[in-house]
Structure formats: structure tokens, C-alpha cells
Design an enzyme around this catalytic site. Structure first.
Site, PDB file in Angstrom:
ATOM      1  N   CYS A  86       0.956  -1.650  -0.227  1.00  0.00           N
ATOM      2  CA  CYS A  86       0.038   0.171  -0.239  1.00  0.00           C
ATOM      3  C   CYS A  86       0.597   1.787   0.104  1.00  0.00           C
ATOM      4  O   CYS A  86       1.519   1.677  -1.142  1.00  0.00           O
ATOM      5  CB  CYS A  86      -0.759  -0.099   1.351  1.00  0.00           C
ATOM      6  SG  CYS A  86      -2.433   1.492   0.849  1.00  0.00           S
ATOM      7  N   HIS A 203      -3.940  -5.561   1.321  1.00  0.00           N
ATOM      8  CA  HIS A 203      -2.858  -6.202   2.081  1.00  0.00           C
ATOM      9  C   HIS A 203      -2.639  -7.382   2.558  1.00  0.00           C
ATOM     10  O   HIS A 203      -4.111  -7.254   3.588  1.00  0.00           O
ATOM     11  CB  HIS A 203      -3.387  -5.238   3.453  1.00  0.00           C
ATOM     12  CG  HIS A 203      -3.586  -3.512   3.764  1.00  0.00           C
ATOM     13  ND1 HIS A 203      -1.880  -3.312   4.043  1.00  0.00           N
ATOM     14  CD2 HIS A 203      -3.968  -2.659   2.754  1.00  0.00           C
ATOM     15  CE1 HIS A 203      -2.098  -1.511   4.029  1.00  0.00           C
ATOM     16  NE2 HIS A 203      -2.988  -1.359   3.075  1.00  0.00           N
ATOM     17  N   GLU A 205      -1.265  -8.888   5.259  1.00  0.00           N
ATOM     18  CA  GLU A 205      -1.347  -8.704   6.317  1.00  0.00           C
ATOM     19  C   GLU A 205      -2.455  -8.856   7.310  1.00  0.00           C
ATOM     20  O   GLU A 205      -2.592  -8.919   8.655  1.00  0.00           O
ATOM     21  CB  GLU A 205      -0.113  -7.849   6.883  1.00  0.00           C
ATOM     22  CG  GLU A 205      -0.328  -6.571   7.537  1.00  0.00           C
ATOM     23  CD  GLU A 205      -1.182  -5.483   5.750  1.00  0.00           C
ATOM     24  OE1 GLU A 205      -0.618  -5.592   4.854  1.00  0.00           O
ATOM     25  OE2 GLU A 205      -0.929  -4.361   6.215  1.00  0.00           O
TER      26      GLU A 205
END
Lengths: 230, 743
Positions: A86, A203, A205
Site C-alpha cells: 500500500c 494488504h 497482513e
């Protein structure tokens, strides 16, 4: 492999990334501060998401001048691994470690949603645990994620198999309707020609903890783990 | 001391009543206040800071509970013990008036302010919720307000990095020129690491940290304590400007500070800036302060003392440091490139003295300024409005039952108050922090994951203002009951409440009656559901300008509630999971369409009584449901709320695209069965294998339930007839609001 996660002023996904790398994947992680002049032995450097310097001038435009970025550039030039998620991807483009740029979404709105990604190549450190064309569900959250590059730049990326992911639907369909933000060729993530620097808007994560009900993003960290264990 | 000859006329312009002026003179032992002092009293005694017209009633709310670590008013936010050495800080606040004239900054700074209330206590904000009310969505003004507010909330919260886990958006013409923007923040802190908003210890240095002070927001609290009118746009400078990047730095620096033992206390600067923080912290510790305004970092040259004192510039904190630790504190703020400047010292006694250019510009006793001290407390006149009795004359028999239920369903699904708010929600980061357990498994309340623990926190905001309007006491009890119901449906236990009371002008006896009765209903329900009120905010003077005069907004006492999930395996989704499951209505169908969205939108009936509500039945139902969930008998649970049973069933279907087939009930009108909003009902899905145990459990506990159908196929079926495909209805549900807003 030892990871280093950089905190810029305004980073807000640094702790999320550290949690996944350390607590879920079991990697060794050092926390790096943007004013640092040394990577503390990190072999794989992660630039996390967020709004570095508030994204006030243009996302990533100020962060690339942080002292630690000199070390990151040197590390990458020596073949060391670097990944930007990002805002991290935006910074890597601003620092010219990755080609192209990320512009305002064509909706002109911030968008946070689960999106589907089609794996464009499994020939990379971060996608080798995925099959080519495999579809995974990973969240996005950005206002400036429309990947842009000039025609030759895009051709070079495509010819050299540098595209990692494309926005698609649940069935893997890649077209204008499944293009989240107007990125050229639905590009969601890329690598450099040397295949040691990676950037993606989604993302992973945020999709790696079973508590959250989606662990598709974990494949990316497992890819890295595969390579390390070999 | 400098004086520019204020008088009662000046006082009135600042919003001070004549009787209040005399009281000020009394507090100053006969001395007339100068302009700076008068300005200080004006903001500190404004409705916004002093709660002068509400505190008498707020004090009647239940405020104690076994898990409370801080009671209402003690700290910047409520604090609840959640076990494992952790505490949860949470609070809701309004930013209605600024949002009405500058929606983007008004909403943004609302988010900033409420988060500062949380991290000033040493807690890291982990979840954000918001309750928004707008006027008729087809009006250009409403679209402008909505887009601005949503972008303001998004831009601030996304950058600051706190996920939005829940909220509500409601449209009614009473909010046409006066939207309501209520923001709630929830934070987590190690129990021993909380920071108090207190000053003590003579000689301890007082620091200002964070952003520089500018001329924005001067008299903002006063502005928020008056009617919004056509000339309110002239008050634009009273609106503050937000900088989420500074706030993020301030958060990280403050939390670094919370881990150390360098400070006495800290308070954020919200309304009335330096004035409010210095007086409240001093009053609490029974001390005074000497403050040198020349030392305050300012954004522009030549700011007058009263401007520095009253500025509501955002992203600032007042910190009382333990003498000898100045360098350590400065080091932390230097690391984050933030201002950190000593501006004064704590003194003995209770006098606040402000200096500028070596002159004493104001001198006042701290306790005379604050709530619970010398600030005035009023009990206003109130009167039951005529509409309250008139509403009771409505009967369901006056409404002809429509024949085509399919058409009614299609109509209902597309209503702005029923349709998905996805277009709005997608503009908020709901996943940063990786704690949102509801993204992929939605449930009635938002669920906050507590990492490395088997616990979670359930969070919700609720208020059906239409019910509150027609019957403030019952309607407000319902708001509490619904919040608790959402928490219980999700697998949590209701824990505590924060409230945001949005009402009209307190000097209007009918508006004040709404307030008084709503607080009564809130108190009764909070007592019943064991959810003490830990604090919140009152916003009066909310009214919409119409050509027929000013109309108060629907009375809107928003309830923010947190609950504890002690075992993550109890978390229960709202979506149907398996074909073949029984669909059960826990509670009882009623022949009731009172105050429903169906009655209001489809039949255009504006006034009817509050829907059926029995607090004891509701409590019993929720208690039973908690036990059924713990026994592992429930596959999904979704509460019947706006739009009634049909909308509840459809929402349960949308999640995994599974349909249902149900039968209506003899003796109950079909429109009431499907679209009525009688309270105390929850739609459950239960595996066939578990049904006997379920039935036995309910019978043993005297819990009424109705087996209404089963989860099946991809179509919504009522009494054997198709109402439409889930896919088609979902598309309408998903796209309707966006179409109206972007039209």
C-alpha cells in the site's frame, strides 16, 4: 530470514505487519525507525501501509527522503529483498525502486473492501506458494492505488513477467468491471526486473490471522518461508 | 490588570445570561470580570462544557457497576475492566454544529476529538463507530452534507489508523439542515498504565504538546451551545480544522509517555482549549496554575490572550510533568517531531492565573469554572407536547393490508433507511489494526479481536429516533435494549454504556420534556440490563430551519454500548450458514406496525405509538439467548429491528446467498408479521439435530419462540409464494442508497 519493518511518521500498518511476521509466521523481526541509518542486519525490508507524512504532498513523496531510505535503496541495489504494501508500494515507486506510479482511484474515493486477486506469476519470492491464475481474497484500503505506467513501461513489465497480481472477481475474471481502481491491466502488484523488490496495494497482513476469518494473504508469507527453508 | 470595560451587554453577546453575569461577579468576590475572564466564563459555562441544563438529569443515570474502573465524569472516557490485566476505554461524542456548516472538517475533527479522549488516558484506540443522521436524501443539501461528513470521517480516521467497526445512518427530514454526527471510539489499555486528567504538586511544570495554537475554533463551544440558524454560516471560523497526521504522531508519543512514570496527568484540548484543560485538571487536583501565554507556540503573530486561551486548534494536549523529568518528556515528543513546551507551573491554592507580556490578563478560581464546581445548574421548564397523546390514537385497523407482499418487500429493501450503507462504509478503513472479526463473519455488533487472548469486545451504537420522538421514555429504553440485543446476538455480554444525547433547544419546554423523559427511559433500561452509563455528551440546540419556523430534530439519544465476549467460540454470525436449518423467531409475533419504517415509508403515516416493548420479556429473551449460544445450539442470530422480520431474514440471507421459506402466523396480519417492529425478537437458525435440545431449553426457561420456517434454496418464500431471488433483492439492497446519493 531476518525481517526489518520500517515505521515512518504516519505509518499505521507497521504493527499489523510485525504481528503477522513475528507471532503468526514466527520470523525474526527488527523494528526500524525512519530516522535510522542502518538496517540492523535485516535481510528482508518491509515498508508497511499507512499515511507517511500524512500523504500530504503526494503519497510516498516525502517518505522517500527519510534517512533510512538511503539504506533501503542500497540494500535493494545489492539484491536485498524489499517489499512495500500500500503506502509502502507508493514509497517504492517514488524512490524509483519500482517502475510506474500510483494515482487517485478513478472513483476519486478511498476504498476499503475485500477484493479478489488473480496470481499473474508464481515465479517470485512472494508468490511461489500460489499457482499461476490462482484467485485469492485480500483486503484493500487506499485512495491512491491506480497503477499507471507509460505504454513501453507496461509492455516491459508484462514481457518480463513482472506483474504479481491483477484485480479480478471471485471467478478470476479480469476486465474493466473487476478493475477496482482503474489500474492499467488491472495491476495490483509488481516486482522489479531483478525480482528482489516487490510492491502491492492489497494488504496480505490483513488476511493472515484465523481469528479474522480469511487467511488467503498468508500464502504470500508462506511463499517467503518456502524459499527460506529451501 | 488590563481591562477593556466589559459589561452585561458584552456578556450577553458571549452567550452569558444576566443572572450568570451576577454570579460571576460573586465568584470574583465583587470584582467585575475583564473581557478575557468573561470570555473564559462564557465558554466554560456554555452548555457544551458545563452541561448546565442537563446535569441534573444525567446524574440520575446508573453510574456504578462491578467492572467500572472510572465512573462518569471522573476521566475523559469510561473505563471498564475486561480481565487479563486489560481495560477498555470508550466514549461517544457529537460534532453536530460544526458538521452542519462545514461537514468535512466538522466530522473530521469529531473523529479527532473522540480519539484524543481515549488516548489521553493511555489507551490505544482500536475501534471507531459512528451514528449519523441526515435529512431527506433526495435534497442537494443532504447529499452535500453526507458526502462531506463521510469523507471527513474517512480521511481523518483512515490516516490516523483506527478501523470503523460499526455505526448507523438514518434519514429523516427533521435533520435537513442539522445533521447529527456522533463518533465513538474504543481503546484498550494495560490496567496499570492509565493516565489521569489531574494536576497536583506545587512547582510541577505544565507543558503544552502537539500542534501550534491558531485562531480556529474560537468560541466553538459557545457556538455549539446556540441555535443553528440561517446566519450560522457566518460562524465558520468557529469550526476547527483537523490534521490526522499530527494526531497520529501525538498518539504514538502519548502512548510512549503512558509507559513511563514521568507525568502527573494529561488532558486533551477539545472545547475551550487551554482554558478548559487548565481549569479542569487544576480543579480535580485542588491546585492552581500560573500560565504564561507568551510561551504557547502559535501559528500566527499577534494573537490576543483570549484567542490563545479559547482557541480550539486540534491535536494538542496539556501535560503536567513530574519536576525533574522535563528532559525525558521533551525527548519523547522530539522523537515524533512535535512541539513540547513548558508554559507554566502548578501552584498552591486553586487560582488560575494567565499572563501575557508580563501582565496578569486573567485570574480566576478554578473551581468556579467547572461542572460540579461553580458552574450554574438549571432545571428547565418542561411540558408534554400535544403530539404525544395524539400518537396514541393510531390503530392498525386504519391501515388497509396490502395484497402484494412482493411489491412491499421490493419497496422496503430500497428505502434509504433500510438499504445497505456499503457506499458509505467502503470509504472507511474497517480493517486497519487487524482486529475486526466482523469483516468476514458479520454479526449484529462489531467484534474487536483481543490478540493473543480468547476474549473479544463487542461494540455497537443504536437509537431509533422515531420511537424516541413518539414516546421518549419507551423509545430510549428501546435504544438501550436494542444495543444490548445486538451484543447478545453476537455472543457477548452487555457491559456498559456511553450516551450521546442530541436534542433541541432546552429552553423550548417541549424539547426539554423529550430530554427529561428520554433520560428516564434510559436510566430504567440501563438499570435492567446492568449496563451503567460511563459518560458521553449532550448536544442541545439541534433544529432544522423550515419556512414554517424552526423544528427540533427527532430527539436522538444515541446509545453506544460495549460488551465482553469471554470465549471467542461464542461469537455468532448474523448470516444463515446451512441449508436445512430451522428458522426460529425467539420472542413473539405481534399484530403491531407502530412507528415502523413500513408504516412511515409505505403508508406515509408520520405519527403512531412506539412499537410493542416489554422490558422484562426483552431481558428474559436476551438472557435465554446468551445461554443458548453458550450451549452451542445457535448457528446464527440476527435481531429484528428497522424494517421488521422480512428485512431481518433477508439480511441473514445476503451474507452467504442462501434463501428461506417461512410461514406467516394465524391471527397476525401478514404485513405486521413481516414488517412490524415489535421489540424483543431475534431470528435464529438452528440445526435440525439441535432442535429438540433447543425446544427443551426454551420450555424449561419459559421462553416463547416460534418455528417459522427453514433455510433453503436461493429464493425468499413466504407461505409458498416467491418474494424474489436473494440475488436480485440483494442487488437492490446494495445499490439503492448509492443511486440516490450520486443522482
Amino acid at each position: 530470514m531476518k525481517f526489518g519493518v520500517i515505521t515512518f511518521p504516519g505509518s499505521n500498518c507497521d504493527q499489523d505487519m510485525i504481528y503477522v511476521l513475528e507471532s503468526i509466521m514466527g520470523f525474526e523481526v527488527v523494528k526500524l525507525w525512519h530516522k535510522d541509518h542502518d538496517l540492523q542486519g535485516a535481510e528482508f525490508v518491509v515498508l508497511p501501509g499507512g499515511f507517511s507524512y500524512g500523504d500530504y504532498l503526494r503519497s510516498g513523496a516525502i517518505a522517500r527522503f527519510s534517512p533510512i531510505m538511503n539504506e533501503v535503496v542500497n540494500h535493494a541495489k545489492k539484491g536485498g529483498y524489499v517489499m512495500g504494501i500500500c503506502n509502502g508500494f507508493q514509497i517504492l515507486c517514488e524512490a524509483q525502486l519500482l517502475p510506474g506510479t500510483l494515482q487517485h482511484n478513478n472513483s476519486q474515493l478511498f476504498v476499503c473492501d475485500n477484493v479478489y486477486l488473480k496470481t499473474a506469476t508464481s515465479n517470485s519470492l512472494v508468490t511461489n506458494a500460489l499457482q499461476k491464475d490462482q484467485v485469492i481474497k485480500v483486503p484493500v484500503a487506499h485512495a491512491e492505488g491506480r497503477y499507471f505506467n507509460h505504454a513501453e513501461g507496461i509492455k516491459a513489465l508484462e514481457d518480463a513477467d513482472q506483474v504479481l497480481f491483477r484485480y479480478c472477481d471471485a471467478n478470476g475474471l479480469v476486465n474493466d468491471f473487476t478493475n477496482l481502481n482503474g489500474s492499467i491491466n488491472n495491476i495490483a502488484g509488481i516486482t522489479n526486473t531483478n525480482r528482489n523488490v516487490f510492491g502491492m496495494m492489497p494488504h496480505p497482513e490483513r488476511a493472515a490471522d484465523t481469528n479474522l476469518g480469511n487467511i488467503d494473504g498468508k500464502k504470500i508469507f508462506e511463499s517467503i518461508l518456502n524459499q527460506v527453508s529451501v | 490588570m488590563s481591562s477593556n470595560e466589559p459589561n452585561i451587554e458584552v456578556a450577553k453577546k458571549l452567550g452569558i445570561l444576566e443572572e450568570e453575569y451576577h454570579k460571576i461577579v460573586e465568584h470574583l468576590e465583587g470584582r467585575e470580570p475583564n473581557f478575557t475572564e468573561l470570555s473564559i466564563y462564557a465558554v466554560m459555562w456554555s452548555e457544551h462544557c458545563s452541561y448546565k441544563n442537563s446535569i441534573k438529569y444525567l446524574k440520575t443515570l446508573p453510574r456504578t457497576g462491578p467492572h467500572l474502573l472510572a465512573e462518569a465524569g471522573e476521566e475523559n472516557a469510561g473505563l471498564v475492566d475486561i480481565g487479563d490485566g486489560l481495560a477498555c476505554a470508550f466514549k461517544i461524542e457529537s460534532h453536530n454544529h460544526p458538521s452542519a456548516i462545514e461537514p468535512y472538517q466538522g466530522a473530521a475533527t469529531g473523529v479527532g476529538g473522540i480519539n484524543r479522549d481515549i488516548f489521553t488516558m493511555g489507551a490505544r484506540p482500536v475501534a471507531q463507530l459512528n451514528s449519523l443522521r441526515f435529512g431527506d436524501p433526495s435534497l442537494e443539501k443532504t447529499k452535500w452534507l453526507l458526502k462531506g461528513v463521510v469523507k471527513g470521517i474517512g480521511d481523518y480516521g483512515n490516516s490516523f489508523g483506527v478501523p470503523v467497526l460499526g455505526g448507523e445512518v438514518f434519514f429523516d427530514k427533521s435533520y435537513n439542515t442539522n445533521p447529527l454526527v456522533n463518533a465513538m471510539s474504543v481503546g484498550i489499555v494495560d490496567k496499570g498504565k492509565t493516565i489521569s486528567a489531574i494536576a497536583f504538586g506545587e512547582g510541577n511544570p505544565v507543558f503544552i504538546v502537539g500542534s501550534s495554537t491558531g485562531k480556529d475554533g474560537i468560541h466553538g463551544a459557545t457556538f455549539a451551545s446556540g441555535d443553528l440558524s440561517e446566519t450560522s454560516m457566518d460562524d465558520l471560523p468557529a469550526v476547527q480544522v483537523g490534521d490526522p497526521f499530527q494526531e497520529k504522531l501525538l498518539l504514538e508519543a502519548s502512548l510512549e509517555l503512558a509507559g513511563k512514570d514521568y507525568i502527573i496527568g494529561m488532558q486533551d484540548m477539545g472545547a475551550a482549549g487551554i482554558t478548559c484543560s487548565t481549569s479542569e485538571m487544576s480543579e480535580k487536583g485542588g491546585v492552581g496554575m500560573d500560565i504564561n501565554l507568551d510561551l504557547v507556540p502559535t501559528r500566527q503573530e499577534g494573537m490576543l490572550p483570549f484567542e490563545i486561551l479559547l482557541s480550539e486548534s486540534q491535536e494538542r494536549m496539556l501535560v503536567v510533568v513530574k519536576k525533574g523529568f522535563e528532559n525525558q518528556v521533551t525527548e519523547i515528543f522530539d522523537k515524533w517531531d512535535l512541539n513540547c513546551v513548558q508554559i507554566g507551573v502548578v501552584t498552591k491554592g486553586n487560582t488560575l492565573r494567565y499572563f501575557a507580556k508580563d501582565e496578569l490578563v486573567a485570574e480566576l478560581p478554578a473551581d468556579t469554572l467547572v461542572l460540579g464546581g461553580g458552574a450554574p445548574v438549571y432545571d428547565r421548564e418542561y411540558r408534554e407536547p400535544a403530539y404525544h397523546q395524539k400518537a396514541k390514537s393510531f390503530t392498525i385497523d386504519s391501515i388497509k393490508e396490502p395484497e402484494d407482499l412482493k411489491a412491499v418487500t421490493e419497496f422496503m429493501v430500497a428505502q434509504p433507511n433500510i438499504a445497505s450503507k456499503k457506499w458509505i462504509i467502503k470509504q472507511y478503513d474497517s480493517m486497519v489494526g487487524t482486529i475486526n472479526m466482523s469483516t468476514n463473519n458479520p454479526s449484529d455488533a462489531g467484534i474487536v479481536n483481543i490478540k493473543d487472548s480468547n476474549k473479544a469486545i463487542a461494540v455497537t451504537v443504536d437509537c431509533n429516533a422515531r420511537y424516541v420522538h413518539t414516546d421518549p421514555q419507551v423509545g430510549c429504553s428501546i435504544a438501550v435494549a436494542e444495543a444490548a440485543r445486538n451484543i447478545v446476538c453476537s455472543g457477548g455480554e452487555p457491559s456498559a454504556v456511553t450516551n450521546c444525547c442530541n436534542f433541541g433547544n432546552p429552553y423550548n419546554p417541549e424539547a426539554y420534556w423529550q430530554f427529561v423523559m428520554a433520560i428516564k427511559g434510559m436510566g430504567e433500561a440501563c438499570e435492567k440490563f446492568n449496563t451503567p452509563v460511563t459518560g458521553g455528551n449532550v448536544s442541545f440546540y439541534n433544529q432544522t430551519v423550515t419556512k414554517d419556523g424552526d423544528v427540533p430534530v427527532l430527539p436522538t439519544p444515541t446509545i453506544g454500548m460495549i460488551g465482553l465476549v469471554n470465549d471467542k467460540s461464542n461469537i455468532t454470525p448474523l448470516g444463515f450458514e446451512n441449508e436445512g436449518d430451522h428458522i426460529i423467531l425467539l420472542g413473539e409475533s405481534k399484530n403491531d406496525i407502530n412507528s415502523s419504517e413500513y408504516l412511515r415509508s409505505f403508508h406515509q403515516v408520520e405519527l403512531s405509538p412506539a412499537p410493542y416493548f416489554n422490558m422484562d420479556e426483552e431481558y428474559h429473551m436476551q438472557d435465554t439467548l446468551q445461554k443458548l449460544i453458550k450451549a452451542g445450539l445457535i448457528n446464527s442470530a440476527h435481531d429484528c429491528a428497522d424494517g421488521g422480520l422480512m428485512i431481518t431474514l433477508l439480511e441473514s440471507s445476503y451474507v452467504n446467498n442462501i434463501g428461506f421459506s417461512i410461514q406467516t402466523k394465524n391471527g397476525i396480519r401478514r404485513d405486521a408479521f413481516l414488517f412490524g417492529e415489535a421489540q424483543g425478537r431475534v431470528v435464529l437458525s438452528v440445526s435440525k439435530n439441535n432442535f429438540d435440545s433447543f425446544k427443551q431449553y426454551c420450555n424449561n426457561n419459559n421462553q416463547i419462540f416460534e418455528l417459522i420456517g427453514s433455510v433453503i434454496g436461493s429464493v425468499a418464500i413466504v407461505d409458498g409464494n416467491s418474494i424474489g431471488s436473494i440475488k436480485g433483492l440483494k442487488e437492490t439492497y446494495n445499490n439503492s442508497l448509492e443511486k440516490i446519493i450520486l443522482n
